[in-house]
Design an enzyme around this catalytic site. Structure first.
Site, PDB file in Angstrom:
ATOM      1  N   SER A 141       1.032  -1.153  -0.123  1.00 24.16           N
ATOM      2  CA  SER A 141      -0.114  -0.075  -0.044  1.00 24.16           C
ATOM      3  C   SER A 141       0.818   1.156  -0.174  1.00 24.16           C
ATOM      4  O   SER A 141       2.249   1.101   0.407  1.00 24.16           O
ATOM      5  CB  SER A 141      -0.866   0.075   1.185  1.00 24.16           C
ATOM      6  N   TYR A 154      -2.013  -1.276  10.368  1.00 25.74           N
ATOM      7  CA  TYR A 154      -1.897  -1.513   8.944  1.00 25.74           C
ATOM      8  C   TYR A 154      -0.660  -0.879   8.400  1.00 25.74           C
ATOM      9  O   TYR A 154       0.104  -1.608   7.516  1.00 25.74           O
ATOM     10  CB  TYR A 154      -3.280  -0.825   8.446  1.00 25.74           C
TER      11      TYR A 154
HETATM   12  P1  NAD Z   1     -11.397  -6.253  -0.153  1.00 29.76           P
HETATM   13  O1  NAD Z   1     -12.212  -6.290   1.202  1.00 29.76           O
HETATM   14  O2  NAD Z   1     -12.268  -5.673  -1.451  1.00 29.76           O
HETATM   15  O3  NAD Z   1     -10.538  -7.598  -0.474  1.00 29.76           O
HETATM   16  C1  NAD Z   1     -10.137  -8.308   0.406  1.00 29.76           C
HETATM   17  C2  NAD Z   1      -9.987  -9.725   0.030  1.00 29.76           C
HETATM   18  O4  NAD Z   1      -9.126 -10.350   1.168  1.00 29.76           O
HETATM   19  C3  NAD Z   1     -11.386 -10.341   0.064  1.00 29.76           C
HETATM   20  O5  NAD Z   1     -11.385 -11.324  -1.075  1.00 29.76           O
HETATM   21  C4  NAD Z   1     -11.210 -10.926   1.387  1.00 29.76           C
HETATM   22  O6  NAD Z   1     -12.217 -12.122   1.259  1.00 29.76           O
HETATM   23  C5  NAD Z   1      -9.960 -11.461   1.578  1.00 29.76           C
HETATM   24  N1  NAD Z   1      -9.562 -11.853   3.045  1.00 29.76           N
HETATM   25  C6  NAD Z   1      -9.747 -10.891   3.955  1.00 29.76           C
HETATM   26  N2  NAD Z   1      -9.379 -11.685   5.204  1.00 29.76           N
HETATM   27  C7  NAD Z   1      -8.910 -12.818   4.890  1.00 29.76           C
HETATM   28  C8  NAD Z   1      -8.557 -13.945   5.482  1.00 29.76           C
HETATM   29  N3  NAD Z   1      -8.338 -14.011   6.841  1.00 29.76           N
HETATM   30  N4  NAD Z   1      -8.328 -15.042   4.744  1.00 29.76           N
HETATM   31  C9  NAD Z   1      -8.304 -15.116   3.355  1.00 29.76           C
HETATM   32  N5  NAD Z   1      -8.671 -14.010   2.687  1.00 29.76           N
HETATM   33  C10 NAD Z   1      -8.991 -12.930   3.420  1.00 29.76           C
HETATM   34  O7  NAD Z   1     -10.186  -5.225  -0.162  1.00 29.76           O
HETATM   35  P2  NAD Z   1      -9.333  -4.625  -1.075  1.00 29.76           P
HETATM   36  O8  NAD Z   1      -9.220  -3.067  -1.019  1.00 29.76           O
HETATM   37  O9  NAD Z   1      -9.281  -5.104  -2.401  1.00 29.76           O
HETATM   38  O10 NAD Z   1      -7.672  -5.017  -0.598  1.00 29.76           O
HETATM   39  C11 NAD Z   1      -6.906  -5.922  -1.011  1.00 29.76           C
HETATM   40  C12 NAD Z   1      -5.396  -5.811  -0.723  1.00 29.76           C
HETATM   41  O11 NAD Z   1      -4.977  -4.438  -1.099  1.00 29.76           O
HETATM   42  C13 NAD Z   1      -5.284  -5.612   0.700  1.00 29.76           C
HETATM   43  O12 NAD Z   1      -3.978  -6.161   1.100  1.00 29.76           O
HETATM   44  C14 NAD Z   1      -5.246  -4.127   1.028  1.00 29.76           C
HETATM   45  O13 NAD Z   1      -4.544  -3.754   2.144  1.00 29.76           O
HETATM   46  C15 NAD Z   1      -4.497  -3.582  -0.128  1.00 29.76           C
HETATM   47  N6  NAD Z   1      -4.810  -2.306  -0.515  1.00 29.76           N
HETATM   48  C16 NAD Z   1      -6.052  -1.544  -0.549  1.00 29.76           C
HETATM   49  C17 NAD Z   1      -6.205  -0.385  -0.980  1.00 29.76           C
HETATM   50  C18 NAD Z   1      -7.609   0.322  -1.106  1.00 29.76           C
HETATM   51  O14 NAD Z   1      -7.707   1.470  -1.241  1.00 29.76           O
HETATM   52  N7  NAD Z   1      -8.673  -0.446  -1.403  1.00 29.76           N
HETATM   53  C19 NAD Z   1      -5.013   0.374  -1.050  1.00 29.76           C
HETATM   54  C20 NAD Z   1      -3.757   0.013  -0.774  1.00 29.76           C
HETATM   55  C21 NAD Z   1      -3.577  -1.395  -0.593  1.00 29.76           C
END
Ligand code: NAD
Length: 259
Positions: A141, A154
């Protein structure tokens, strides 16, 4: 480009992971889908990926549990031979000042957002090395590069995964395995929608105003990054053009980190 290869994308039932799974399937990779969700939704994800002409396998490992992670990797290897592309994406968020941060939330964020990548990498790497080809892509991130208040766990986990990326890149530097991190800014996924909803409720403003405020604070482009853009970068990191990209923490953040 990835025909005959297998990509495991953790947390690929939603958001960024799903965007990356789609992009890698379009390049011909069989996909190991992981993450939580209703059976109906997961079946829909698999069907959509299969329609791109690839095989899929769903494994519901909880990425906070090392024994389940081991079963995920072993099942993927039994089914497809090995994991060629490993995308460590599963992640959760919790927002609170450190004095009020629930201890079990800290432990869960460190386990799911950081330690899970240690486990998948240590378990999948031997077969990648044997094949002298592999791609490890850690979804960090912009919070792996800079901090925000109320996000201690985080930020710690994401800085940790950037460090892990560099260490693994050095350990694999003379092999055909590369390890890099992608550092997105705001992406409009369920993880961020929750923060928008919380803000709208807290400040008693409409959801659109909360969205604009969120972007305005941190992301100079005032536009969300999309899962499709991140999928395209992940596919590029799998290409021969990226053979010498090693240990990078590549921000895709509308200018957030440039400030
Ligand atoms: P999201 O909530 O849409 O998806 C998260 C995914 O992880 C889902 O498929 C969920 O089922 C899965 N998950 C959660 N806990 C789990 C567990 N214990 N075991 C297995 N699967 C699990 O979130 P997202 O925004 O797509 O995030 C995905 C990644 O991107 C994360 O690592 C997040 O930190 C990172 N990220 C997101 C953003 C943002 O703005 N959305 C920005 C930077 C980084």
């Amino acid at each position: 480009m990835l025909k005959g290869k297998t990509a495991l994308v953790t947390g690929s039932t939603s958001g960024i992971g799903l965007g990356i799974a789609r992009a890698l399937a379009k390049e011909g990779a069989n996909i190991v889908v992981n993450g939580f969700g209703e059976d109906r939704v997961i079946a829909g994800v698999e069907k959509e990926l299969q329609a791109l002409g690839v095989r899929t396998l769903y494994h519901g490992a909880d990425m906070g549990k090392p024994a389940e992670i081991e079963d995920l990797i072993r099942t993927a290897e039994r089914t497809f031979g090995r994991v060629d592309v490993l995308v460590n994406n599963a992640g959760i968020q919790f927002v609170a000042n450190i004095e009020e941060f629930p201890v079990e939330r800290w432990d869960a964020i460190i386990a799911i957002n950081l330690s899970s990548a240690f486990h998948t990498i240590r378990l999948a790497l031997p077969k990648m090395k044997q094949a002298n080809w592999g791609r490890i892509i850690n979804i960090a991130s912009v919070h792996g590069l800079v901090a925000s208040a109320q996000k201690s766990a985080y930020v710690a986990a994401k800085h940790g995964i950037v460090g892990l990326t560099k260490a693994v890149a050095l350990e694999t530097a003379t092999t055909g395995v590369t390890c890099n991190a992608i550092c997105p800014g705001w992406v409009l996924t369920p993880l961020v929608q929750k923060q928008i909803d919380d803000r709208a409720a807290r400040e008693k403003i409409p959801s659109d105003a909360a969205k604009r405020a969120l972007l305005g604070e941190k992301q100079p482009s005032l536009e969300f990054v999309t899962p499709e853009q991140l999928g395209a970068l992940a596919a590029f990191l799998c290409s021969p053009a990226a053979n010498q990209i090693r240990g990078a923490a590549w921000n895709v953040d509308g200018g957030w980190y440039a400030q």
